[in-house]
Design a protein around this motif. Structure first.
Motif, PDB file in Angstrom:
ATOM      1  N   HIS A  81       0.859  -1.188   0.000  1.00  0.00           N
ATOM      2  CA  HIS A  81       0.000   0.000   0.000  1.00  0.00           C
ATOM      3  C   HIS A  81       0.895   1.238   0.000  1.00  0.00           C
ATOM      4  N   PHE A  82       0.776   2.046  -1.060  1.00  0.00           N
ATOM      5  CA  PHE A  82       1.506   3.312  -1.156  1.00  0.00           C
ATOM      6  C   PHE A  82       0.540   4.436  -0.802  1.00  0.00           C
ATOM      7  N   ARG A  83       1.035   5.401  -0.042  1.00  0.00           N
ATOM      8  CA  ARG A  83       0.235   6.577   0.336  1.00  0.00           C
ATOM      9  C   ARG A  83       1.124   7.808   0.156  1.00  0.00           C
ATOM     10  N   MET A  84       0.637   8.780  -0.620  1.00  0.00           N
ATOM     11  CA  MET A  84       1.397  10.000  -0.869  1.00  0.00           C
ATOM     12  C   MET A  84       0.571  11.213  -0.454  1.00  0.00           C
ATOM     13  N   ASN A  85       1.158  12.021   0.409  1.00  0.00           N
ATOM     14  CA  ASN A  85       0.528  13.275   0.817  1.00  0.00           C
ATOM     15  C   ASN A  85       1.128  14.400  -0.005  1.00  0.00           C
ATOM     16  N   VAL A  86       0.282  15.360  -0.401  1.00  0.00           N
ATOM     17  CA  VAL A  86       0.756  16.510  -1.165  1.00  0.00           C
ATOM     18  C   VAL A  86       0.446  17.781  -0.394  1.00  0.00           C
ATOM     19  N   GLU A  87       1.297  18.775  -0.558  1.00  0.00           N
ATOM     20  CA  GLU A  87       1.080  20.052   0.129  1.00  0.00           C
ATOM     21  C   GLU A  87      -0.253  20.650  -0.287  1.00  0.00           C
ATOM     22  N   GLY A  88      -0.990  21.143   0.692  1.00  0.00           N
ATOM     23  CA  GLY A  88      -2.272  21.773   0.424  1.00  0.00           C
ATOM     24  C   GLY A  88      -3.395  20.785   0.152  1.00  0.00           C
ATOM     25  N   ASN A  89      -3.117  19.475   0.296  1.00  0.00           N
ATOM     26  CA  ASN A  89      -4.126  18.440   0.019  1.00  0.00           C
ATOM     27  C   ASN A  89      -4.857  18.695  -1.293  1.00  0.00           C
ATOM     28  N   GLU A  90      -4.094  18.994  -2.341  1.00  0.00           N
ATOM     29  CA  GLU A  90      -4.690  19.295  -3.645  1.00  0.00           C
ATOM     30  C   GLU A  90      -5.386  18.067  -4.222  1.00  0.00           C
ATOM     31  N   ILE A  97       4.269   6.770  -8.205  1.00  0.00           N
ATOM     32  CA  ILE A  97       5.383   6.207  -7.451  1.00  0.00           C
ATOM     33  C   ILE A  97       6.290   5.498  -8.453  1.00  0.00           C
ATOM     34  N   ASN A  98       7.595   5.605  -8.245  1.00  0.00           N
ATOM     35  CA  ASN A  98       8.540   4.844  -9.040  1.00  0.00           C
ATOM     36  C   ASN A  98       9.410   4.045  -8.084  1.00  0.00           C
ATOM     37  N   ILE A  99       9.528   2.749  -8.364  1.00  0.00           N
ATOM     38  CA  ILE A  99      10.420   1.879  -7.600  1.00  0.00           C
ATOM     39  C   ILE A  99      11.686   1.695  -8.426  1.00  0.00           C
ATOM     40  N   GLU A 100      12.820   1.955  -7.815  1.00  0.00           N
ATOM     41  CA  GLU A 100      14.104   1.810  -8.501  1.00  0.00           C
ATOM     42  C   GLU A 100      14.190   0.449  -9.197  1.00  0.00           C
ATOM     43  N   GLY A 101      14.503   0.461 -10.484  1.00  0.00           N
ATOM     44  CA  GLY A 101      14.642  -0.768 -11.242  1.00  0.00           C
ATOM     45  C   GLY A 101      13.356  -1.276 -11.877  1.00  0.00           C
ATOM     46  N   TYR A 102      12.220  -0.695 -11.517  1.00  0.00           N
ATOM     47  CA  TYR A 102      10.944  -1.109 -12.119  1.00  0.00           C
ATOM     48  C   TYR A 102      10.647  -0.142 -13.256  1.00  0.00           C
ATOM     49  N   PRO A 103      10.381  -0.633 -14.459  1.00  0.00           N
ATOM     50  CA  PRO A 103      10.323   0.253 -15.620  1.00  0.00           C
ATOM     51  C   PRO A 103       9.073   1.131 -15.727  1.00  0.00           C
ATOM     52  N   GLU A 104       8.051   0.847 -14.947  1.00  0.00           N
ATOM     53  CA  GLU A 104       6.807   1.601 -15.074  1.00  0.00           C
ATOM     54  C   GLU A 104       6.537   2.442 -13.834  1.00  0.00           C
ATOM     55  N   ASP A 105       5.959   3.636 -14.043  1.00  0.00           N
ATOM     56  CA  ASP A 105       5.463   4.411 -12.922  1.00  0.00           C
ATOM     57  C   ASP A 105       4.183   3.765 -12.421  1.00  0.00           C
ATOM     58  N   ILE A 106       3.958   3.821 -11.132  1.00  0.00           N
ATOM     59  CA  ILE A 106       2.768   3.253 -10.517  1.00  0.00           C
ATOM     60  C   ILE A 106       1.826   4.403 -10.182  1.00  0.00           C
ATOM     61  N   ARG A 107       0.681   4.437 -10.826  1.00  0.00           N
ATOM     62  CA  ARG A 107      -0.287   5.523 -10.639  1.00  0.00           C
ATOM     63  C   ARG A 107      -0.978   5.376  -9.292  1.00  0.00           C
ATOM     64  N   LEU A 108      -1.076   6.477  -8.555  1.00  0.00           N
ATOM     65  CA  LEU A 108      -1.818   6.519  -7.296  1.00  0.00           C
ATOM     66  C   LEU A 108      -3.143   7.235  -7.551  1.00  0.00           C
ATOM     67  N   ILE A 123      -5.165  12.969  -0.691  1.00  0.00           N
ATOM     68  CA  ILE A 123      -4.194  11.927  -0.347  1.00  0.00           C
ATOM     69  C   ILE A 123      -4.301  10.867  -1.435  1.00  0.00           C
ATOM     70  N   TYR A 124      -3.180  10.580  -2.081  1.00  0.00           N
ATOM     71  CA  TYR A 124      -3.146   9.681  -3.233  1.00  0.00           C
ATOM     72  C   TYR A 124      -2.599   8.327  -2.788  1.00  0.00           C
ATOM     73  N   GLU A 125      -3.379   7.243  -3.081  1.00  0.00           N
ATOM     74  CA  GLU A 125      -3.042   5.928  -2.561  1.00  0.00           C
ATOM     75  C   GLU A 125      -3.219   4.851  -3.626  1.00  0.00           C
ATOM     76  N   ARG A 126      -2.628   3.671  -3.329  1.00  0.00           N
ATOM     77  CA  ARG A 126      -2.816   2.533  -4.231  1.00  0.00           C
ATOM     78  C   ARG A 126      -2.383   1.264  -3.529  1.00  0.00           C
ATOM     79  N   ASP A 127      -3.172   0.207  -3.718  1.00  0.00           N
ATOM     80  CA  ASP A 127      -2.746  -1.139  -3.363  1.00  0.00           C
ATOM     81  C   ASP A 127      -2.124  -1.733  -4.613  1.00  0.00           C
ATOM     82  N   PHE A 128      -0.866  -2.142  -4.512  1.00  0.00           N
ATOM     83  CA  PHE A 128      -0.111  -2.599  -5.674  1.00  0.00           C
ATOM     84  C   PHE A 128       0.471  -3.976  -5.384  1.00  0.00           C
ATOM     85  N   ARG A 129       0.237  -4.925  -6.277  1.00  0.00           N
ATOM     86  CA  ARG A 129       0.804  -6.263  -6.110  1.00  0.00           C
ATOM     87  C   ARG A 129       2.262  -6.231  -6.552  1.00  0.00           C
TER      88      ARG A 129
END
Length: 188
Positions: A81-90, A97-108, A123-129
């Motif tokens: 589970h990835f959770r990203m907070n942004v300033e101002g809760n826009e 999210i990008n994981i080093e060595g993984y070729p695709e960005d993971i959309r939250l 708050i931007y989140e994602r459950d990612f396998r």
């Protein structure tokens, strides 16, 4: 016809100038709610009532934090589970999210779907396998955010890292060699 423009309702420090249908104007004090005021004067010297227009000035986007759950003990195929907070809760932006060595960005998401716990909360989140193709120890996790008007945050590195390794090979027990009531010896 003349006009007088100001960032203050008192129209302080503004001079009368020839009326134009468009005018460049510098807003004060960074991002946020901004109001511009104007007065108009006709050729007889009669002044209009004060008019104004308020806008929301947004010139930047920034990530303020990234959390990863679970923090350790992730096996290939587990849900992260990835959770990203942004300033101002826009809201209405796009988080990745990008994981080093993984070729695709993971959309939250901020839609209440795909692991996002509440829609439109900024708050931007994602459950990612976790992918079977990714291996590595202490891989960096980086997030970025683009707000609804197109401002893109600088990359933000999560405090934690991810490690993906193959599970150990299973062992086959041969059976017990020696046993007593309170002790057993086994081999593999």
């Amino acid at each position: 016809v003349l006009m007088k423009i100001s960032n203050s309702a008192a129209v302080e420090g503004a001079d009368w100038e020839t009326f134009r249908t468009t005018r460049n104007w510098i807003l004060e004090g960074g991002d946020g709610s901004k109001t511009v005021y104007a007065l108009f004067m006709d050729e007889n010297g009669s002044e209009s009532e004060l008019v104004s227009k308020t806008i929301e000035l947004d010139t930047y986007a920034a990530v303020s934090g990234i959390s990863i759950t679970p923090e350790t003990g992730i096996n290939v195929g587990d849900i992260i589970h990835f959770r990203m907070n942004v300033e101002g809760n826009e809201t209405e932006g796009e988080g990745y999210i990008n994981i080093e060595g993984y070729p695709e960005d993971i959309r939250l998401y901020d839609s209440g779907l795909s692991g996002d716990t509440a829609p439109s909360d900024g708050i931007y989140e994602r459950d990612f396998r976790s992918p079977s193709s990714l291996r590595g120890i202490e891989l960096m996790v980086t997030g970025r955010f683009t707000d609804r008007v197109g401002n893109t945050s600088p990359p933000f590195e999560a405090e934690g890292t991810l490690s993906f390794t193959d599970p150990p090979e299973p062992v086959n027990l041969i059976g017990s060699i020696d046993s007593t009531v309170n002790r057993i010896t086994i081999s593999w």
